[in-house]
Scaffold this motif. Structure first.
Motif, PDB file in Angstrom:
ATOM      1  N   ILE A 135     -41.125   8.417 -46.641  1.00  0.00           N
ATOM      2  CA  ILE A 135     -40.891   8.810 -45.253  1.00  0.00           C
ATOM      3  C   ILE A 135     -40.195   7.644 -44.566  1.00  0.00           C
ATOM      4  CG2 ILE A 135     -41.922   9.408 -43.033  1.00  0.00           C
ATOM      5  CD1 ILE A 135     -42.053  11.650 -45.033  1.00  0.00           C
ATOM      6  N   GLY A 136     -39.032   7.918 -43.967  1.00  0.00           N
ATOM      7  CA  GLY A 136     -38.248   6.856 -43.348  1.00  0.00           C
ATOM      8  C   GLY A 136     -38.144   7.016 -41.852  1.00  0.00           C
ATOM      9  N   TYR A 137     -37.935   5.887 -41.183  1.00  0.00           N
ATOM     10  CA  TYR A 137     -37.775   5.871 -39.728  1.00  0.00           C
ATOM     11  C   TYR A 137     -36.523   5.068 -39.381  1.00  0.00           C
ATOM     12  CZ  TYR A 137     -38.666   4.978 -34.786  1.00  0.00           C
ATOM     13  OH  TYR A 137     -38.558   4.907 -33.415  1.00  0.00           O
ATOM     14  N   ASN A 138     -35.600   5.697 -38.656  1.00  0.00           N
ATOM     15  CA  ASN A 138     -34.377   5.028 -38.225  1.00  0.00           C
ATOM     16  C   ASN A 138     -34.691   4.126 -37.033  1.00  0.00           C
ATOM     17  OD1 ASN A 138     -32.755   6.385 -40.145  1.00  0.00           O
ATOM     18  ND2 ASN A 138     -32.665   8.177 -38.816  1.00  0.00           N
ATOM     19  N   LEU A 139     -34.522   2.831 -37.237  1.00  0.00           N
ATOM     20  CA  LEU A 139     -35.010   1.867 -36.261  1.00  0.00           C
ATOM     21  C   LEU A 139     -33.921   1.316 -35.349  1.00  0.00           C
ATOM     22  CD1 LEU A 139     -37.639   0.384 -35.488  1.00  0.00           C
ATOM     23  CD2 LEU A 139     -37.001  -1.415 -37.092  1.00  0.00           C
ATOM     24  N   LEU A 140     -32.791   0.919 -35.924  1.00  0.00           N
ATOM     25  CA  LEU A 140     -31.768   0.211 -35.155  1.00  0.00           C
ATOM     26  C   LEU A 140     -30.385   0.806 -35.389  1.00  0.00           C
ATOM     27  CD1 LEU A 140     -32.898  -3.484 -35.796  1.00  0.00           C
ATOM     28  CD2 LEU A 140     -33.253  -2.151 -33.717  1.00  0.00           C
ATOM     29  N   PRO A 141     -29.998   1.846 -34.653  1.00  0.00           N
ATOM     30  CA  PRO A 141     -28.616   2.334 -34.757  1.00  0.00           C
ATOM     31  C   PRO A 141     -27.666   1.355 -34.077  1.00  0.00           C
ATOM     32  CG  PRO A 141     -29.800   3.524 -33.041  1.00  0.00           C
ATOM     33  CD  PRO A 141     -30.813   2.630 -33.712  1.00  0.00           C
ATOM     34  N   GLY A 142     -26.449   1.261 -34.597  1.00  0.00           N
ATOM     35  CA  GLY A 142     -25.487   0.341 -34.000  1.00  0.00           C
ATOM     36  C   GLY A 142     -24.093   0.559 -34.528  1.00  0.00           C
ATOM     37  N   GLU A 143     -23.249  -0.456 -34.372  1.00  0.00           N
ATOM     38  CA  GLU A 143     -21.867  -0.399 -34.837  1.00  0.00           C
ATOM     39  C   GLU A 143     -21.484  -1.722 -35.483  1.00  0.00           C
ATOM     40  OE1 GLU A 143     -19.262   2.627 -32.109  1.00  0.00           O
ATOM     41  OE2 GLU A 143     -19.703   0.656 -31.259  1.00  0.00           O
ATOM     42  N   VAL A 144     -20.583  -1.657 -36.444  1.00  0.00           N
ATOM     43  CA  VAL A 144     -20.032  -2.840 -37.088  1.00  0.00           C
ATOM     44  C   VAL A 144     -18.527  -2.852 -36.828  1.00  0.00           C
ATOM     45  CG1 VAL A 144     -19.612  -4.014 -39.273  1.00  0.00           C
ATOM     46  CG2 VAL A 144     -21.806  -2.897 -38.871  1.00  0.00           C
ATOM     47  N   PHE A 145     -18.030  -3.920 -36.194  1.00  0.00           N
ATOM     48  CA  PHE A 145     -16.613  -4.026 -35.868  1.00  0.00           C
ATOM     49  C   PHE A 145     -15.907  -4.851 -36.942  1.00  0.00           C
ATOM     50  CE2 PHE A 145     -18.568  -2.891 -31.916  1.00  0.00           C
ATOM     51  CZ  PHE A 145     -17.625  -2.098 -31.281  1.00  0.00           C
ATOM     52  N   ILE A 146     -15.046  -4.182 -37.708  1.00  0.00           N
ATOM     53  CA  ILE A 146     -14.267  -4.846 -38.738  1.00  0.00           C
ATOM     54  C   ILE A 146     -13.072  -5.567 -38.127  1.00  0.00           C
ATOM     55  CG2 ILE A 146     -13.073  -4.533 -40.933  1.00  0.00           C
ATOM     56  CD1 ILE A 146     -16.076  -3.884 -40.984  1.00  0.00           C
ATOM     57  N   SER A 147     -12.477  -4.961 -37.121  1.00  0.00           N
ATOM     58  CA  SER A 147     -11.365  -5.546 -36.383  1.00  0.00           C
ATOM     59  C   SER A 147     -11.411  -5.013 -34.959  1.00  0.00           C
ATOM     60  CB  SER A 147     -10.029  -5.208 -37.058  1.00  0.00           C
ATOM     61  OG  SER A 147      -9.770  -3.811 -36.965  1.00  0.00           O
ATOM     62  N   LYS A 148     -10.393  -5.339 -34.151  1.00  0.00           N
ATOM     63  CA  LYS A 148     -10.363  -4.873 -32.772  1.00  0.00           C
ATOM     64  C   LYS A 148     -10.217  -3.362 -32.674  1.00  0.00           C
ATOM     65  CE  LYS A 148      -8.475  -9.125 -30.778  1.00  0.00           C
ATOM     66  NZ  LYS A 148      -7.354  -9.712 -30.000  1.00  0.00           N
ATOM     67  N   THR A 149      -9.626  -2.757 -33.698  1.00  0.00           N
ATOM     68  CA  THR A 149      -9.360  -1.316 -33.651  1.00  0.00           C
ATOM     69  C   THR A 149     -10.168  -0.515 -34.667  1.00  0.00           C
ATOM     70  OG1 THR A 149      -7.489  -1.613 -35.169  1.00  0.00           O
ATOM     71  CG2 THR A 149      -7.025  -1.711 -32.797  1.00  0.00           C
ATOM     72  N   LEU A 150     -10.989  -1.202 -35.484  1.00  0.00           N
ATOM     73  CA  LEU A 150     -11.720  -0.506 -36.539  1.00  0.00           C
ATOM     74  C   LEU A 150     -13.210  -0.832 -36.442  1.00  0.00           C
ATOM     75  CD1 LEU A 150     -11.620   1.284 -39.076  1.00  0.00           C
ATOM     76  CD2 LEU A 150     -11.290  -0.810 -40.425  1.00  0.00           C
ATOM     77  N   ALA A 151     -14.031   0.209 -36.277  1.00  0.00           N
ATOM     78  CA  ALA A 151     -15.481   0.036 -36.178  1.00  0.00           C
ATOM     79  C   ALA A 151     -16.174   1.174 -36.916  1.00  0.00           C
ATOM     80  CB  ALA A 151     -15.916   0.008 -34.723  1.00  0.00           C
ATOM     81  N   PHE A 152     -17.348   0.861 -37.483  1.00  0.00           N
ATOM     82  CA  PHE A 152     -18.135   1.856 -38.203  1.00  0.00           C
ATOM     83  C   PHE A 152     -19.535   1.925 -37.606  1.00  0.00           C
ATOM     84  CE2 PHE A 152     -15.134   0.314 -41.471  1.00  0.00           C
ATOM     85  CZ  PHE A 152     -14.538   1.520 -41.825  1.00  0.00           C
TER      86      PHE A 152
END
Length: 224
Positions: A135-152
């Motif tokens: 059983i899993g719990y999503n704790l910290l959603p966020g974003e990762v910025f690879i460059s100024k125009t690219l984020a995941f």
């Protein structure tokens, strides 16, 4: 020249009448002077260009299937290649249930390597297999910025689970604790990194004890 004398005359006249004016009248006079004499340079006004930003939303599929490759450090039996697969159902945006299968082949103990004795386990007994449900719990959603125009989009979650470990010709109830980090490469594909501790009892080395078997994996998962 004449214009300068006019300005001087008006300033002297205003200063002369200042002691006779009430505070409200002074404020009104200053306000009117600012309104009449302020010249707005339209070219100096900063123009803010507005742009529409569209966020790529994740698909609403609730099922996820994934494969992982990594290393399992079987206590007393070296670190070994680990291969696993999972099927996950996302109950809501916070909780999910995961069915997991993994296997590895144990190496030799230090006692076997240093002493001229028969192997403790046969080749078949050295195969470790795990079946379990987390059983899993999503704790910290966020974003990762690879460059100024690219984020995941990214997500950190923790898991608690239980299952069965088949090892050394015996089946043992196993508890596992896991930390999982996911990077959403697209709205249907993720890259996973996980650390897990598989905890079960064993008496292979001659004494009954609880072992901690640390596992590091990375892999991909598909939403459908």
């Amino acid at each position: 020249m004449e214009s300068r004398f006019q300005h001087i005359f008006l300033v002297v006249l205003w200063l002369t009448a200042l002691p006779l004016m009430t505070p409200s009248a002074i404020a009104k006079s200053i306000s009117e002077a600012v309104d009449e004499n302020t010249i707005v340079d339209q070219s100096a006004i900063t123009k803010i260009e507005r742009r529409e930003v569209l966020e790529d939303l994740l698909d609403s599929e609730n099922f996820e299937i994934g494969v992982q490759l990594g290393v399992l450090a079987i206590e007393d039996f070296e670190s070994n290649l680990w291969i696993s697969g999972q099927l996950t159902y996302h109950i809501n945006e916070y909780f999910y249930a995961k069915a997991l299968y993994g296997n590895a082949k144990a190496g030799e103990t230090s006692f076997e390597r240093l002493s001229n004795v028969p192997p403790l386990l046969t080749n078949k007994q050295r195969k470790l297999e795990y079946y379990g449900l987390n059983i899993g719990y999503n704790l910290l959603p966020g974003e990762v910025f690879i460059s100024k125009t690219l984020a995941f989009n990214s997500l950190f979650s923790i898991e608690l689970g239980g299952g069965s470990t088949d090892f050394a010709g015996d089946s043992q109830f196993t508890v596992n604790l896991s930390a999982n980090y996911r990077l959403f490469l697209t709205d249907w594909l993720t890259w996973d990194i996980a650390m897990t501790d598989y905890i079960f009892d064993t008496s292979i080395t001659g004494e009954r004890k609880t072992t901690h078997n640390l596992n590091f994996t990375t892999g991909v998962a598909f939403y459908f």
